[in-house]
Design an enzyme around this catalytic site. Structure first.
Site, PDB file in Angstrom:
ATOM      1  N   LYS A 169       0.866   5.787  11.489  1.00  0.00           N
ATOM      2  CA  LYS A 169      -0.566   5.904  11.723  1.00  0.00           C
ATOM      3  C   LYS A 169      -1.072   4.480  11.894  1.00  0.00           C
ATOM      4  CE  LYS A 169      -3.764   5.141   9.664  1.00  0.00           C
ATOM      5  NZ  LYS A 169      -4.689   3.945   9.408  1.00  0.00           N
ATOM      6  N   THR A 195      -2.296  -2.630  11.175  1.00  0.00           N
ATOM      7  CA  THR A 195      -2.774  -1.837  10.036  1.00  0.00           C
ATOM      8  C   THR A 195      -2.217  -0.485  10.163  1.00  0.00           C
ATOM      9  OG1 THR A 195      -4.851  -2.808   9.829  1.00  0.00           O
ATOM     10  CG2 THR A 195      -4.627  -0.652   8.910  1.00  0.00           C
ATOM     11  N   ASN A 228     -16.178   0.947  14.973  1.00  0.00           N
ATOM     12  CA  ASN A 228     -16.069   0.061  13.826  1.00  0.00           C
ATOM     13  C   ASN A 228     -17.392  -0.357  13.219  1.00  0.00           C
ATOM     14  OD1 ASN A 228     -13.213  -0.398  13.251  1.00  0.00           O
ATOM     15  ND2 ASN A 228     -13.191  -0.891  15.435  1.00  0.00           N
TER      16      ASN A 228
END
Lengths: 411, 411
Positions: free
Chosen positions: B196, B207, B406
Site C-alpha cells: 500500500k 510511504t 492532501n
C-alpha cells in the site's frame, strides 16, 4: 505607509519608496517589446555618484545565466555606475551567444550613458535578466530599449516605481522599500531597494532580482559585508518551493551623496531591514500563496541545525498542502522534522501552531485537531528540546493556484 | 493478466496474485471498525512453515511509529510467523502508550494463532500500521478484530486479495504481484507481495507497507541480502513528494514450503522483480497522479552522483508542475540539476523528453518547445557528459488532485 522600525524608534523610518529614495540615484522602467504582452520589461538604475562602490551576491546554482556570469565578473572591480534589468527572458542556457548578448547590452548602456554625459564603461554596468530559461533575448529590441530608457531616467518616486514594475514576471505587485536613518533633524542617509520574485524561491537566495541603493558613504568592503550578512539572514531563509533559479542576483550600490558615513553596524541594520522587508513582500506575493507560513525551530544544538530542521519542514509538500487546507495536521510536521540531518530525540519534540500546543514531547496535545488555522498567517513553532539555538524560515502553503501558475508558465 | 519477464522468458512468470501465491501462506482482510468509514482496515499474513525466516527494512525517518519500533525489535530474531497490519491509524507520535498498543496487538495475534493450533509467541509477530499520525488506535476494536481475522484466514487468491485491500488508505486499487520461477514443468517456487502506498513517498522507502512472501528455502541471511538489494534499487528510487513516512516497512517471509533452494542470484532476481512491479503499481496510483515520470540521469561520474541528480530533478516542484501541464519546459530541468551536490559542467548537459532532444550542450535544441508531452508517460533523460554511470528514479507530476487530496487528509 510609514512604519517605525523597532530597533531605534526615533531614528529609523521605513517608507514605500525604492531605489531612487537615496540621493544620487535615477531609475526608469519602460516597455521595450521583450515581453509579447507589451508590458514594461526593461529597467535601469543609474548611480550619479560621487561614489560608485558596489557589492553583489549571486545564485548558488551551478547552471548560471549569462547575465549572472557577466555581472559577477564586473563586480570583481567593486564598482558600478548602472544596472540594466530585463524581464521577459532569463538569458539562461543560451550558450556563448547568450553571454555575448549580455555583454552587448552592457556596452550599449555604457555608450548611451556616456553620450548622455556620464563617461561609463561596460565594466561598470551590471546586467540582470528574468523570465523563461532557454531562449535568446530579442537583442535588437533590448538595444533599442537601452537608448530609449537612458532618456527616461528621472529622480524621485516615479523612476524607482517604474523600474520596480518593469522587472515583474509572475509578481502581482511591485516590491520596494526604503529605510531612512535620521542622524539629526536635517541630516539623514537612506537605503532603498526593489525586488522581483514570486516563485522558484529557494534555499540559496530566492528566485529574484534585487537592487539596493544607498547614499551612505561606504567603501566596497563595508557594502560587501553588510550585503552578505543581510542576504544570509533574509533571502537565504525564504523558501517558497525549494527551487533555486539560474538568475538570482542581489546588488548593492552606494552613491555617497548624503555625505554621511555610517558605522558598519548601522549599515548592517539598514541593509538588513530593507532586505527583510523585501523578503516579506516576496513571501506575501509568492505564486499561488494563500498562507504566509513562518517555521520557527527552537531548542536546537546550533543555529545551523535549527535552520536545517526549519528548511526540512518548510519544504515538505504534505505540510504545505495541510496549511493550504487550514488543517492542523501536526503529525506531518513531526514526519518532516524526523528527516533532519542531525540526531533527534523524537520524545522531546514539541510543536505549536499559532501559539496553541499541538504536540508535547512527541505525542498529541489535547485539542490539537481543533486548532483554527483559517487565517492568512501561520506560525509553526517546533521545540526540539536539545539545546538553546533557534532559527526561522519563511515559506507559503502549496495551493491550487501554484499548480495552475506553474503548469502553464512557458506555454 | 500474465506477463513474461524479460530476463528469463521461459522460466519467470509475473502474475497478479499476492502474498498467498507462494505455498505455506494464508492471509485475510476484514473491517474491524478502525476506519470510521467501515471499510476493511485489518490484515493478517500467516506463515504456516515449515520455515519461518524473515527480514525487514524500515523507514529512515528518526521519528518512527510504535509498530516500526516493535517490528524492528522482533526482526532481530530473523524469524516471523505472522504479520498483522492495520490501516486507519499510523500509531505514530503516540508515546509509550502507543508502543504498548503495538505490543498488545502482537500478543493478541500470538494468543489467537496458538489457540487456533499454531504455537506462536508475540516475538514472532510483526506489526504494521498506516494512517493519520498522532492518534492512539482504538485498541479494543483492534483486539476484537484480531480474534476474528484468525478465523477468516484462507489460502489461495481470496485471502491475499482481502489483505491487500485492508491495508489501503488513499490508494485507489490494491497492489499485489507474484513471480513464479518454474524450475521444471512440475517444480516451481514463488515470491509474492502486496503493498500500500500512494503519497508521502520518499527517498528512503516510499510511504508504504509491503509484505513479501516466498516458499523458497532460504535462510535469513539470504532473505536479508535479497531484500536490502531490492529495496535500494526499487522502493528507495520511488519519490512522489519527497516526504518520508514514520511507518515505512517492508517485510520478507519465507515458508520453505516449495522445498526448492534457489541460488542467491535467483532469489535476488525474484525479489527484485516483485519489488519493481509493486513500485510501478504505487507510482501509477500515486496521489493525484496524471503522469508517470521517469528521470534517467546518464553520463555521471558515479551511480551515486546520477541518483543524486535524478532525485534533485524528480523533487523539483517546478519540473513536476510543468509535467502536469504537459509543458516541455526543459529550462526547469537544467535549473534543478544545477543544484546537484557535485561539480557539473553546465555546457555539457543534454536533455531529452521521450526521446526528443530539447537541450544539447546546455542550450536549447530546435523544436524543443513543441515536444508533445500530452501522454501519461514521460521519460526525462539527462546526460551530464561527465562519465559512464547512470541511474533512474520514478516520480509523478504535481497536480491539482495532489493538493486536493492532501489539504484535507486529516479533516
Amino acid at each position: 505607509m510609514t512604519r517605525t522600525a523597532t530597533a531605534h524608534p526615533q531614528q529609523w523610518l521605513l517608507r514605500t519608496q525604492g531605489v531612487t529614495a537615496p540621493e544620487g540615484f535615477r531609475a526608469a522602467g519602460i516597455a521595450a517589446g521583450i515581453k509579447a504582452s507589451g508590458k514594461p520589461d526593461l529597467a535601469l538604475v543609474f548611480n550619479e555618484g560621487p561614489d560608485y562602490g558596489a557589492a553583489g551576491v549571486f545564485t548558488r546554482n551551478q547552471v548560471k545565466a549569462a547575465p549572472v556570469l557577466w555581472s559577477r565578473q564586473v563586480l570583481n572591480n567593486q564598482r558600478l555606475k548602472a544596472v540594466i534589468l530585463n524581464s521577459g527572458g532569463a538569458n539562461a542556457c543560451t550558450g556563448p551567444g547568450g553571454f555575448q548578448d549580455a555583454h552587448a547590452t552592457a556596452e550599449a548602456v555604457a555608450a548611451a550613458l556616456s553620450q548622455w554625459g556620464t563617461e561609463t564603461g561596460a565594466i561598470e554596468v551590471a546586467v540582470c535578466s528574468t523570465g523563461l530559461i532557454g531562449d535568446r533575448l530579442p537583442l535588437a529590441k533590448v538595444l533599442a530599449g537601452v537608448t530609449e530608457i537612458v532618456h527616461e531616467m528621472a529622480g524621485g518616486l516615479v523612476g524607482g516605481d517604474d523600474a520596480a514594475r518593469a522587472i515583474m514576471t509572475t509578481d502581482t505587485v511591485p516590491k520596494q522599500v526604503a529605510l531612512h536613518h535620521e542622524v539629526s533633524p536635517d541630516a539623514n542617509w537612506i537605503v532603498g531597494g526593489m525586488a522581483k520574485g514570486a516563485g522558484m524561491m529557494a534555499p540559496s537566495l530566492a528566485t529574484m532580482l534585487v537592487v539596493l541603493t544607498t547614499d551612505a558613504v561606504a567603501d566596497a568592503g563595508m557594502l560587501e559585508s553588510a550585503l552578505r550578512r543581510a542576504a544570509a539572514r533574509t533571502f537565504d531563509r525564504l523558501d517558497v518551493d525549494g527551487a533555486t533559479s539560474t538568475n538570482d542576483t542581489v546588488l548593492l550600490l552606494s552613491s555617497g551623496a548624503s555625505g554621511i558615513r555610517p558605522s558598519q553596524e548601522d549599515l548592517d541594520i539598514a541593509v538588513g531591514a530593507v532586505c527583510d522587508d523585501l523578503c516579506a513582500q516576496m513571501q506575501a506575493d509568492a505564486e499561488g500563496v494563500t498562507k504566509r507560513v513562518t517555521i520557527v525551530v527552537a531548542g536546537a544544538r546550533s543555529e545551523d541545525d535549527a535552520l536545517a530542521a526549519a528548511r526540512a519542514i518548510g519544504r515538505d509538500s504534505l505540510v504545505k498542502t495541510a496549511m493550504f487546507g487550514s488543517d492542523p495536521n501536526w503529525g506531518r510536521v513531526l514526519a518532516a522534522v524526523g528527516m533532519s540531518p542531525f540526531p533527534l530525540d523524537p520524545n522531546r519534540i514539541s510543536v505549536s501552531f499559532n501559539g496553541s500546543p499541538v504536540c508535547v514531547d512527541g505525542a498529541g496535545a489535547p485539542g490539537a485537531r481543533d486548532v483554527d488555522l483559517s487565517g492568512p498567517d501561520v506560525e509553526v513553532l517546533v521545540d526540539l528540546g536539545l539545546g538553546e539555538s533557534s532559527a526561522f524560515i519563511r515559506t507559503t502553503d502549496l495551493s491550487h493556484a501554484y499548480i495552475e501558475e506553474n503548469s502553464a508558465y512557458s506555454s
